[in-house]
Design a protein around this motif. Structure first.
Motif, PDB file in Angstrom:
ATOM      1  N   ASP A   1       0.788  -1.235   0.000  1.00 25.93           N
ATOM      2  CA  ASP A   1       0.000   0.000   0.000  1.00 25.93           C
ATOM      3  C   ASP A   1       0.821   1.287   0.000  1.00 25.93           C
ATOM      4  OD1 ASP A   1       0.880  -0.250   2.606  1.00 25.93           O
ATOM      5  OD2 ASP A   1      -1.058  -0.011   3.561  1.00 25.93           O
ATOM      6  N   HIS A   2       1.943   1.293   0.715  1.00 26.44           N
ATOM      7  CA  HIS A   2       2.651   2.566   0.846  1.00 26.44           C
ATOM      8  C   HIS A   2       3.100   3.116  -0.509  1.00 26.44           C
ATOM      9  CE1 HIS A   2       2.406   1.605   5.034  1.00 26.44           C
ATOM     10  NE2 HIS A   2       3.016   2.719   5.364  1.00 26.44           N
ATOM     11  N   PHE A   3       3.701   2.260  -1.315  1.00 29.64           N
ATOM     12  CA  PHE A   3       4.168   2.673  -2.643  1.00 29.64           C
ATOM     13  C   PHE A   3       3.449   1.867  -3.715  1.00 29.64           C
ATOM     14  CE2 PHE A   3       8.460   3.503  -0.367  1.00 29.64           C
ATOM     15  CZ  PHE A   3       8.029   4.745   0.060  1.00 29.64           C
TER      16      PHE A   3
ATOM     17  N   GLY B   1      -5.156  -2.101  -0.991  1.00 28.51           N
ATOM     18  CA  GLY B   1      -5.629  -0.815  -0.478  1.00 28.51           C
ATOM     19  C   GLY B   1      -4.868  -0.437   0.774  1.00 28.51           C
ATOM     20  N   VAL B   2      -5.120   0.764   1.262  1.00 34.47           N
ATOM     21  CA  VAL B   2      -4.449   1.231   2.477  1.00 34.47           C
ATOM     22  C   VAL B   2      -4.825   0.283   3.626  1.00 34.47           C
ATOM     23  CG1 VAL B   2      -4.252   3.125   4.120  1.00 34.47           C
ATOM     24  CG2 VAL B   2      -4.411   3.603   1.660  1.00 34.47           C
ATOM     25  N   CYS B   3      -3.814  -0.327   4.200  1.00 29.68           N
ATOM     26  CA  CYS B   3      -4.003  -1.460   5.111  1.00 29.68           C
ATOM     27  C   CYS B   3      -5.094  -1.252   6.167  1.00 29.68           C
ATOM     28  CB  CYS B   3      -2.679  -1.827   5.772  1.00 29.68           C
ATOM     29  SG  CYS B   3      -1.846  -0.441   6.588  1.00 29.68           S
TER      30      CYS B   3
ATOM     31  N   PRO C   1       3.585  -4.261  11.116  1.00 31.89           N
ATOM     32  CA  PRO C   1       4.721  -3.341  11.095  1.00 31.89           C
ATOM     33  C   PRO C   1       4.312  -1.997  10.526  1.00 31.89           C
ATOM     34  CG  PRO C   1       4.928  -4.915   9.303  1.00 31.89           C
ATOM     35  CD  PRO C   1       3.677  -5.277  10.046  1.00 31.89           C
ATOM     36  N   ASP C   2       3.363  -1.370  11.161  1.00 36.88           N
ATOM     37  CA  ASP C   2       2.924  -0.030  10.783  1.00 36.88           C
ATOM     38  C   ASP C   2       2.315   0.603  12.027  1.00 36.88           C
ATOM     39  OD1 ASP C   2       2.196   1.751   8.181  1.00 36.88           O
ATOM     40  OD2 ASP C   2       0.777   2.014   9.826  1.00 36.88           O
ATOM     41  N   SER C   3       2.725   1.826  12.328  1.00 40.05           N
ATOM     42  CA  SER C   3       2.357   2.399  13.620  1.00 40.05           C
ATOM     43  C   SER C   3       0.849   2.605  13.787  1.00 40.05           C
ATOM     44  CB  SER C   3       3.100   3.711  13.841  1.00 40.05           C
ATOM     45  OG  SER C   3       2.785   4.623  12.820  1.00 40.05           O
ATOM     46  N   HIS C   4       0.120   2.766  12.701  1.00 45.52           N
ATOM     47  CA  HIS C   4      -1.314   3.012  12.839  1.00 45.52           C
ATOM     48  C   HIS C   4      -2.157   1.749  12.959  1.00 45.52           C
ATOM     49  CE1 HIS C   4       0.244   6.885  11.321  1.00 45.52           C
ATOM     50  NE2 HIS C   4      -0.496   7.296  12.326  1.00 45.52           N
ATOM     51  N   THR C   5      -1.504   0.642  13.253  1.00 44.33           N
ATOM     52  CA  THR C   5      -2.221  -0.616  13.509  1.00 44.33           C
ATOM     53  C   THR C   5      -3.154  -0.453  14.712  1.00 44.33           C
ATOM     54  OG1 THR C   5      -0.321  -1.767  12.584  1.00 44.33           O
ATOM     55  CG2 THR C   5      -1.838  -3.116  13.837  1.00 44.33           C
TER      56      THR C   5
ATOM     57  N   GLY D   1      -7.560  11.708   1.846  1.00 37.91           N
ATOM     58  CA  GLY D   1      -7.306  10.274   1.730  1.00 37.91           C
ATOM     59  C   GLY D   1      -6.680   9.737   3.002  1.00 37.91           C
ATOM     60  N   SER D   2      -6.061   8.569   2.918  1.00 38.51           N
ATOM     61  CA  SER D   2      -5.299   7.914   3.988  1.00 38.51           C
ATOM     62  C   SER D   2      -6.132   7.015   4.901  1.00 38.51           C
ATOM     63  CB  SER D   2      -4.546   8.921   4.869  1.00 38.51           C
ATOM     64  OG  SER D   2      -5.370   9.388   5.918  1.00 38.51           O
ATOM     65  N   CYS D   3      -5.423   6.311   5.794  1.00 39.73           N
ATOM     66  CA  CYS D   3      -6.074   5.401   6.735  1.00 39.73           C
ATOM     67  C   CYS D   3      -6.856   6.164   7.791  1.00 39.73           C
ATOM     68  CB  CYS D   3      -5.047   4.487   7.392  1.00 39.73           C
ATOM     69  SG  CYS D   3      -3.753   5.355   8.297  1.00 39.73           S
TER      70      CYS D   3
ATOM     71  N   THR E   1      -3.821   4.130  -2.418  1.00 42.99           N
ATOM     72  CA  THR E   1      -2.413   4.035  -2.036  1.00 42.99           C
ATOM     73  C   THR E   1      -2.183   4.943  -0.833  1.00 42.99           C
ATOM     74  OG1 THR E   1      -0.123   4.321  -2.760  1.00 42.99           O
ATOM     75  CG2 THR E   1      -1.693   5.944  -3.548  1.00 42.99           C
ATOM     76  N   CYS E   2      -1.093   4.703  -0.111  1.00 41.65           N
ATOM     77  CA  CYS E   2      -0.675   5.660   0.919  1.00 41.65           C
ATOM     78  C   CYS E   2      -0.085   6.877   0.225  1.00 41.65           C
ATOM     79  CB  CYS E   2       0.390   5.048   1.821  1.00 41.65           C
ATOM     80  SG  CYS E   2      -0.198   3.711   2.863  1.00 41.65           S
ATOM     81  N   GLY E   3       0.726   6.604  -0.788  1.00 39.80           N
ATOM     82  CA  GLY E   3       1.248   7.650  -1.669  1.00 39.80           C
ATOM     83  C   GLY E   3       1.818   8.862  -0.984  1.00 39.80           C
TER      84      GLY E   3
ATOM     85  N   THR F   1      -4.750  13.500   6.619  1.00 41.79           N
ATOM     86  CA  THR F   1      -3.921  12.414   7.139  1.00 41.79           C
ATOM     87  C   THR F   1      -3.676  12.610   8.639  1.00 41.79           C
ATOM     88  OG1 THR F   1      -2.005  13.657   6.391  1.00 41.79           O
ATOM     89  CG2 THR F   1      -2.867  11.997   4.895  1.00 41.79           C
ATOM     90  N   ASN F   2      -2.677  11.926   9.183  1.00 44.56           N
ATOM     91  CA  ASN F   2      -2.502  11.921  10.631  1.00 44.56           C
ATOM     92  C   ASN F   2      -1.182  12.506  11.124  1.00 44.56           C
ATOM     93  OD1 ASN F   2      -0.729   9.818   9.923  1.00 44.56           O
ATOM     94  ND2 ASN F   2      -2.393   8.330  10.090  1.00 44.56           N
ATOM     95  N   ARG F   3      -0.267  12.848  10.220  1.00 43.06           N
ATOM     96  CA  ARG F   3       1.043  13.365  10.658  1.00 43.06           C
ATOM     97  C   ARG F   3       1.439  14.593   9.859  1.00 43.06           C
ATOM     98  NH1 ARG F   3       3.685   7.628  11.580  1.00 43.06           N
ATOM     99  NH2 ARG F   3       2.903   7.453  13.706  1.00 43.06           N
TER     100      ARG F   3
HETATM  101  S1  SF4 Z   1      -0.520   6.906   7.902  1.00 45.46           S
HETATM  102 FE1  SF4 Z   1      -0.404   7.232   5.709  1.00 45.46          FE
HETATM  103  S2  SF4 Z   1       1.368   5.975   5.134  1.00 45.46           S
HETATM  104 FE2  SF4 Z   1       0.729   5.241   7.133  1.00 45.46          FE
HETATM  105  S3  SF4 Z   1      -0.704   3.546   6.737  1.00 45.46           S
HETATM  106 FE3  SF4 Z   1      -1.914   5.440   6.941  1.00 45.46          FE
HETATM  107  S4  SF4 Z   1      -2.169   6.150   4.854  1.00 45.46           S
HETATM  108 FE4  SF4 Z   1      -0.477   4.721   4.840  1.00 45.46          FE
END
Ligand code: SF4
Lengths: 162, 420
Positions: free
Chosen positions: B65-67, B101-103, B122-126, B300-302, B359-361, B381-383
């Motif tokens: 998803d990221h790329f 898709g975005v996990c 292995p992704d902080s937004h789990t 967009g984004s998670c 995508t995370c894109g 997004t979140n950051r």
């Molecule tokens: S924060 Fe951004 S890069 Fe990380 S999983 Fe969510 S959409 Fe993807």
């Protein structure tokens, strides 16, 4: 000789340690070239093998990218001394067998360029330039076990074959 | 002394009657979520240690998803490693090509998140998955490797902090504004190492999509996990989405469970928020910063790339023109199709927006919307860290889809209440 690179800042995040534009690889040497790039462009030119990063609260916050630990280790850094660490960064460091030090006094008692000597067993940082000693709490036993085994995966392999 | 929801899930995962904060446990993992940037290193580590195995091919969910699709040769090689591994181990749930898709939007939507379970990735937004009364937490690649091979991980049981959300949200105010207000008050390390348990009447009114926006950002306060109790809204979502395994256990915090702190919020007093760079805790009411000129809008984004978010944005953009570069990224193929079928794409097209594939894109400064030096982006997004969406001298302003859409129309930070 281990020189300190002091960043008097809290919340130095993983995007500053290794920006996402370099995450298309997991090659440690490649990542090391961009270590701390968005915080201090000059860091990779200054850092020598065995050097130490000193920072404030919540070091390594943000993403879970272990690339942050690899970039720092790859750049030759011996350890990071911070007032506190973000949770995932701290875990990643231990899992990689990379010892990090939580010390509240570090930032106050260490200046940029100071020469440091660390006794990890007793929990003592000797600031040879300033002539002061800084105590810290050594990592808990379970973390030491993982570090001594050379990281989490070696630890697991050892446990399952023991 | 009773246990919190988080403690109960971890106790069950560790086969224990009771756990207490600070205790070290080995927990059984129910789902390992795998993505393109951080899983290939895990795969390589396992191969190197002679541990190239998976603990359960049905409990690992994989999506690039990221790329995604690959943005360059190196990321193509990461995808290739992921692909070869997923095929070699016959991973049952491997979402690729037109199904990637975005996990954190994809897993709940495809029915992989169940209450009472432990999910790592292995992704902080789990931590997003806590919206389903589950324990979800982000880990690094080494932890992911260990979880993939053994189905177990060590954890220190976190102390729980209660975040009470009272009062109804005003018009033009959404769950994104609530979580930005929470983080603005407690700070980016305000919940360091803790479980953030969100409770209160404001939640009852929220959809699962809105709740996921809240738990998604628990990590932005440093938390280990964010969690919300099960209710009828949760049940209905699960009834509609769970497929293969539909049974689950519902845990609740005991009346006498111990909390390390309680923070109360009057949601009716929360205004549309904008988190100023460079920290997610930089939230201020949009009225304090309205008028600041932007160069780009990213929806967009998670955090806010789900159908509900796109509907909110479309409602504001309907019949209007985006004054600046506006990029809309549905987080999953299902959301993409839904948005198309509902006619939202027509609205975005007419408004002059770019509509991208899931995508995370650009969320992480990857591709498809990366910022130049000096550019400013309002993003759902979140950051908003330094360099997060591109050049270290670019800036990211976090906001809800409504505030982002209103700002797209005006070309500057705008109060969405003027556009409702
Ligand atoms: S924060 Fe951004 S890069 Fe990380 S999983 Fe969510 S959409 Fe993807």
């Amino acid at each position: 000789m281990s020189a300190a690179h002091v960043y008097k800042r809290d919340h130095i995040n993983t995007d500053e340690i290794i920006p996402a534009r370099y995450l298309n690889t997991d090659d440690e040497a490649e990542l090391a070239k961009h270590c701390l790039e968005d915080l201090d462009k000059d860091f990779v030119n200054k850092v020598q093998a065995g050097d130490i990063i000193v920072a404030g609260e919540d070091f390594g916050c943000g993403s879970s990218r272990e690339h942050a630990v690899w970039a720092i280790r790859g750049a030759g850094v011996q350890t990071v001394i911070a007032k506190s660490f973000a949770r995932i960064f701290f875990r990643n460091a231990i899992n990689n067998g990379f010892y990090v030090i939580e010390s509240h006094d570090g930032l106050e008692k260490i200046n940029d360029g100071d020469e440091l000597e660390i006794d990890y067993k007793t929990g003592l940082i000797k600031n040879k330039t300033a002539g002061v000693d800084i105590e810290f709490n050594p990592l808990p036993d379970f973390a030491l076990e993982i570090i001594n085994d050379g990281g989490l995966l070696n630890h697991i392999t050892k446990r399952t074959t023991d | 002394m009773g246990m919190t929801l988080t403690e109960k899930i971890l106790a069950k995962a560790a086969d224990k009657e009771k756990v207490t904060p600070g205790q070290l446990i080995d927990a059984n993992i129910d789902i390992v979520m795998c993505v393109d940037v951080t899983t290939p290193p895990a795969i390589s580590m396992l191969a190197e240690k002679g541990l190239d195995k998976v603990f359960d091919r049905e409990k690992i969910v994989v999506t690039p998803d990221h790329f995604q699709p690959a943005k360059d040769i190196k990321s193509a090689e990461l995808h290739k490693r992921l692909d070869e591994w997923a095929k070699r181990h016959k991973i049952k749930y491997y979402y690729k090509l037109g199904r990637a898709g975005v996990c954190h939007a994809l897993l709940p939507e495809q029915g992989h998140i169940r209450p009472g379970e432990v999910i790592v990735g292995p992704d902080s937004h789990t931590c997003t998955y806590g919206a389903f009364a589950a324990f979800g937490t982000g880990v690094g690649s080494t932890d992911a490797a260990a979880a993939i091979a053994t189905g177990q991980l060590w954890f220190k049981v976190p102390a729980s902090e209660k975040i009470v959300l009272n009062g109804p949200l005003g018009p033009g105010v959404y769950s994104k504004d609530v979580i930005l207000a929470v983080i603005a008050r407690i700070g980016v390390d305000g919940a360091l190492y803790k479980a953030m348990e969100f409770v209160g009447p404001a939640l009852a009114e929220m959809s699962m999509e809105s709740r996921m926006t809240i738990t998604n950002m628990a990590i932005e306060a440093g938390a280990k996990n964010g969690i919300i109790a099960f209710d009828d809204v949760t049940k209905q979502y699960l009834d509609e989405h769970l497929k293969d395994k539909t049974d689950y256990t519902v845990y609740e915090s005991d009346e006498d469970a111990e909390y390390i702190g309680v923070e109360e919020f009057d949601c009716s007093a929360i205004e549309p928020m904008v988190a100023l760079p460079p920290l997610p805790s930089g939230g201020v009411p949009v009225t304090d910063c309205a008028g600041k000129e932007m160069d780009q809008v990213y929806i967009g984004s998670c955090t806010n790339g789900r159908i509900e978010d796109l509907r909110i944005a479309a409602k504001i953009l309907r019949g209007k023109q985006a004054a600046i570069r506006t990029i809309v990224v549905p987080a999953t193929p299902t959301i993409w199709k839904q948005a198309k079928d509902e006619g939202l794409f027509d609205i975005f097209y007419d408004a002059g927006c770019v509509i991208a594939a899931p995508t995370c894109g650009a969320c992480l400064g990857g591709f498809m919307g990366v910022l130049a030096a000096g550019e400013k982006c309002i993003s759902t997004t979140n950051r908003n860290f330094v360099g997060r969406m591109g050049h270290p001298k670019s800036e990211v302003y976090l906001a809800s889809p409504a505030t982002a859409a209103a700002s797209a129309v005006e070309g500057k930070l705008t109060d969405p209440r003027d556009h409702l």
